[in-house]
Design an enzyme around this catalytic site. Structure first.
Site, PDB file in Angstrom:
ATOM      1  N   HIS A 187       0.803  -1.124  -0.240  1.00 36.13           N
ATOM      2  CA  HIS A 187      -0.028   0.029   0.068  1.00 36.13           C
ATOM      3  C   HIS A 187       1.029   1.262  -0.098  1.00 36.13           C
ATOM      4  CE1 HIS A 187      -2.377  -3.136   1.608  1.00 36.13           C
ATOM      5  NE2 HIS A 187      -3.300  -2.719   1.201  1.00 36.13           N
ATOM      6  N   GLY A 206      -3.528  -3.385  11.608  1.00 34.32           N
ATOM      7  CA  GLY A 206      -3.961  -3.958  10.187  1.00 34.32           C
ATOM      8  C   GLY A 206      -5.368  -4.131  10.249  1.00 34.32           C
ATOM      9  N   LEU A 236      -8.474  -2.771  10.970  1.00 36.84           N
ATOM     10  CA  LEU A 236      -8.595  -1.330  10.990  1.00 36.84           C
ATOM     11  C   LEU A 236      -9.461  -0.799  12.372  1.00 36.84           C
ATOM     12  CD1 LEU A 236      -9.234  -0.135   7.397  1.00 36.84           C
ATOM     13  CD2 LEU A 236      -7.482   0.078   8.898  1.00 36.84           C
ATOM     14  N   HIS A 271      -4.062   2.836  -3.661  1.00 33.33           N
ATOM     15  CA  HIS A 271      -4.493   2.614  -2.130  1.00 33.33           C
ATOM     16  C   HIS A 271      -3.487   1.184  -1.939  1.00 33.33           C
ATOM     17  CE1 HIS A 271      -6.096   1.641   1.681  1.00 33.33           C
ATOM     18  NE2 HIS A 271      -6.301   0.447   1.203  1.00 33.33           N
ATOM     19  N   ARG A 283     -18.449 -17.670  39.203  1.00 35.62           N
ATOM     20  CA  ARG A 283     -18.169 -16.127  38.915  1.00 35.62           C
ATOM     21  C   ARG A 283     -18.037 -15.477  40.617  1.00 35.62           C
ATOM     22  NH1 ARG A 283     -23.896 -12.967  38.477  1.00 35.62           N
ATOM     23  NH2 ARG A 283     -25.173 -14.518  39.753  1.00 35.62           N
ATOM     24  N   SER A 342     -22.394  -8.224  37.894  1.00 38.34           N
ATOM     25  CA  SER A 342     -22.580  -9.564  37.468  1.00 38.34           C
ATOM     26  C   SER A 342     -21.365 -10.476  37.214  1.00 38.34           C
ATOM     27  CB  SER A 342     -23.288  -9.382  36.286  1.00 38.34           C
ATOM     28  OG  SER A 342     -24.634  -8.993  36.333  1.00 38.34           O
ATOM     29  N   GLU A 363     -17.558  -3.539  24.746  1.00 37.87           N
ATOM     30  CA  GLU A 363     -16.616  -4.884  24.869  1.00 37.87           C
ATOM     31  C   GLU A 363     -15.595  -4.601  23.983  1.00 37.87           C
ATOM     32  OE1 GLU A 363     -21.042  -5.920  25.875  1.00 37.87           O
ATOM     33  OE2 GLU A 363     -20.083  -4.890  24.375  1.00 37.87           O
ATOM     34  N   HIS A 381     -28.493 -14.814  25.223  1.00 32.57           N
ATOM     35  CA  HIS A 381     -27.388 -14.641  25.985  1.00 32.57           C
ATOM     36  C   HIS A 381     -26.707 -16.011  26.672  1.00 32.57           C
ATOM     37  CE1 HIS A 381     -29.029 -10.729  26.203  1.00 32.57           C
ATOM     38  NE2 HIS A 381     -28.363 -10.345  27.307  1.00 32.57           N
TER      39      HIS A 381
END
Length: 669
Positions: free
Chosen positions: A40, A129, A131, A271, A364, A391, A418, A480
């Protein structure tokens, strides 16, 4: 047009004063891409002026000491333009980057791969890499800088994080998560330089976006500016202003892609493909660069080499301050990253306590117990959650919350982000010393997967606390309830996936995750309560990946293999089989990856020669590696449903009775 090139009446061009330095980048980029017949050239040529200003006037670094802890960080988020950073490193005199390396661009075994790779090329701060990842990772680096500055003061920690990002980086959804978080935390040491060239692979960016990026960043609380990216004076003034502002800064640098290429600049043709010999010849004439491929005139090269040594005195002064600092030992200890030695004894004591008390708690919650011990034993851990703190149970007493006005805490509220959380944790880890962990539901690991993959590729110790790991979460239903996620995560190289069966295994898995300095880890944890299983608590049995939790009396008729919450079910099935005169061994498999790494004789001793039944509230994919040709599986064959957890296990046939029946079928076959 700017002062980057002064057009003559005939349409040719000659370098303006001081622009030969930038043209060296352009020439090296187009030469390397042409020789590789791949790459590129457009971005490096378009951003050469901006990069020249940044590296020669502002960036704090010493090319002879690339690992200097108080260096400015530079992240090439638009990683496809990798020849920009390789050209810079050669020109500046970074160790291990010679002209011959540029000539081997994109070739097997070279230090100049197609996209920058952390740990592969000296001076590359993060792998980029995909993006947007670099931008979000840089947010984590800027967070880490503020956390360390709060602990050690400006004498030891006082640097900026710079990013070059392209249109694609800002189109990716992760960019919004990242810039929103950075704006909220007022990360004033973060400066993003946008290659605003209005070109994408398909053509002009107007094909797919009309977003006012400057307005978007401003809305997220950033200091924003627009400049001509080919005007060195404007770029320098903008960076200087950004350094003075108390907000993160975004500088839109209007550029021409492949600047200097008469026939292809400003078009998508430049590009992601070589310019071609004829066009390169034309570009050499336009740039007044009458030199052979990869040749840089000695005066231009020396000017760059001088820039590479610009930070030597600052680095030496910093080393003197460190040597005299009362916090030197603490600082150096943090950077060494030996967290395992700090937590080993406290976690051993916790395991012994759990073995005596044998609580019935969700893993948990067991994780929270382990974290309480860990976070008291070391200050290196930096926790967080994607808006699921209570949670995931990821915060412990005394951590303190990071806020825009106070970076003395160790817990970050990442919000419902996330992907940015996972990428930012990469940045925190890459910055050195800290061990970041972050929580969300296992099903949402899909949102974070691209960043998890980069952590594995970069060999970073990042820990993902992924709770609600099966249909056992109950009423929230199939949206979920993860069923395919364990298989997907286990398929990723250099990622340890832990699914502990009880409180003791959870503490063991945390110890192993902290000890894995070059491998990220997933802790897959239950919502539902689980018993602490009976066994001697001496060594860390989870370190073997799998072990015989209960051996059969005499020879084995069947071996039951299970993970996490289903180990309890396997034990109950073994009891049913025993009542029917069938001898079953029960194997807990908290980590397939660690079990795979054990010697063959150990694996054989655990698996045995009897038929095997795998039990996991997930899909079968991957299990046949352990079950063999005669094996059977009890688990999920599709998506879950909304109902109480107990009802779901019965509905989907993941019960002790179902396991016992399956085992009897194998025994009699």
């Amino acid at each position: 047009m700017s002062d980057a090139l002064e057009k003559t009446a005939a349409g040719a061009a000659k370098p303006a004063n001081g622009r030969r330095a930038a043209n060296a980048i352009r020439a090296l980029a187009m030469d390397a891409v042409e020789k590789a017949k791949s790459g590129h050239p457009g971005m490096p040529m378009g951003m050469a002026d901006v990069a020249t200003v940044l590296f020669r006037q502002f960036l704090k670094f010493d090319a002879s000491a690339p690992a200097w802890p108080d260096r400015d960080r530079f992240v090439l988020s638009a990683g496809h333009g990798s020849m920009l950073i390789y050209a810079l490193h050669y020109l500046l005199g970074y160790p291990g980057m010679e002209k011959s390396d540029l000539e081997q661009f994109r070739q097997l075994g070279s230090v100049t791969p197609g996209h920058p790779e952390y740990g592969h090329t000296v001076g590359v701060e993060t792998t980029t890499g995909p993006l947007g990842q670099g931008l979000a990772t840089a947010v984590g680096m800027a967070i880490a800088e503020r956390l360390k500055a709060e602990r050690f003061g400006a004498d030891l920690v006082d640097h900026d994080t710079y990013v070059i990002a392209g249109d694609g980086c800002l189109m990716e959804g992760i960019s919004h998560e990242a810039i929103d978080l950075a704006g909220h935390l007022r990360l004033s040491r973060l400066i993003v330089l946008w290659d605003d060239n209005s070109i994408s692979i398909d053509g002009p960016t107007s094909l797919s976006t009309s977003c006012d990026q400057v307005a978007r960043f401003a809305a997220c609380g950033w200091h924003v500016q627009r400049v001509d990216g080919h005007d060195a004076r404007q770029v320098a003034a903008a960076i200087a202003a950004a350094k003075e502002d108390r907000r993160p800064s975004f500088i839109a640098c209007r550029t021409v892609i492949a600047f200097g290429s008469p026939g292809k600049q400003g078009t998508e043709a430049s590009h992601g493909a070589p310019l071609g010999e004829a066009e390169i010849a034309a570009a050499r004439q336009a740039l007044d660069w009458p030199h052979e491929p990869f040749e840089v005139p000695s005066d231009v090269l020396q000017g760059w080499r001088n820039a590479g040594q610009r930070g030597v005195s600052a680095r030496r002064a910093w080393e003197k301050r460190l040597a005299a600092s009362p916090k030197r030992v603490e600082f150096e200890t943090l950077l060494q990253g030996d967290v395992a030695s700090d937590v080993s004894a406290p976690l051993a004591a916790l395991r012994a306590k759990l073995g005596t008390e044998r609580p019935r708690v969700a893993t948990r919650k067991s994780s929270e117990m382990a974290l309480t011990v860990i976070n008291a034993a070391t200050k290196a851990t930096i926790g967080g959650s994607a808006d699921l703190t209570h949670s995931n149970y990821t915060i412990t007493k005394g951590m303190g919350v990071v806020t825009p006005d106070d970076f003395s805490g160790r817990y970050i509220h990442y919000g419902v982000r996330e992907h940015a959380m996972a990428a930012a944790m990469n940045g925190v880890a890459l910055h050195g010393g800290f061990v970041p962990y972050g929580g969300t539901f296992l099903v949402f690991s899909d949102y974070a997967r691209a960043a998890i993959r980069l952590a594995a590729l970069m060999k970073q110790r990042v820990i993902y606390v992924l709770t609600h790991d099966s249909i056992g979460l109950g009423e929230d239903g199939p949206t979920h309830q993860p069923v395919e996620h364990l298989a997907a995560l286990r398929a990723m190289p250099n990622l340890n996936v832990f699914r502990p069966a009880d409180a003791i295994e959870t503490a063991e898995c945390w110890e192993l995750a902290l000890a894995a300095r070059h491998t990220p880890s997933v802790l897959s944890l239950s919502r539902q309560n689980l018993p602490t299983l009976a066994r001697a608590v001496v060594e860390n049995l989870s370190a073997r990946g799998a072990y015989v939790l209960r051996e059969a009396e005499g020879w084995r008729d069947v071996t039951l293999l299970a993970t996490g919450s289903e180990v309890e079910i396997a034990l109950a099935a073994a009891d049913l089989l025993s009542a029917q005169g069938k001898r079953a061994a029960v194997v807990s498999m908290p980590s397939w990856e660690l079990f795979e790494a054990q010697p063959a004789f150990y694996r054989a001793s655990v698996l045995g020669e009897a038929p095997r039944v795998g039990v996991e509230a997930a899909t079968r994919f991957g299990w046949d590696r352990w079950l063999g040709e005669r094996g059977a599986f009890v688990g999920m064959t599709g998506f879950g449903a909304s109902a109480p957890a107990g009802d779901l296990y019965k509905h989907f046939g993941i019960t002790a009775e179902a396991v016992s029946k399956t085992a009897r079928t194998l025994i009699t076959a």
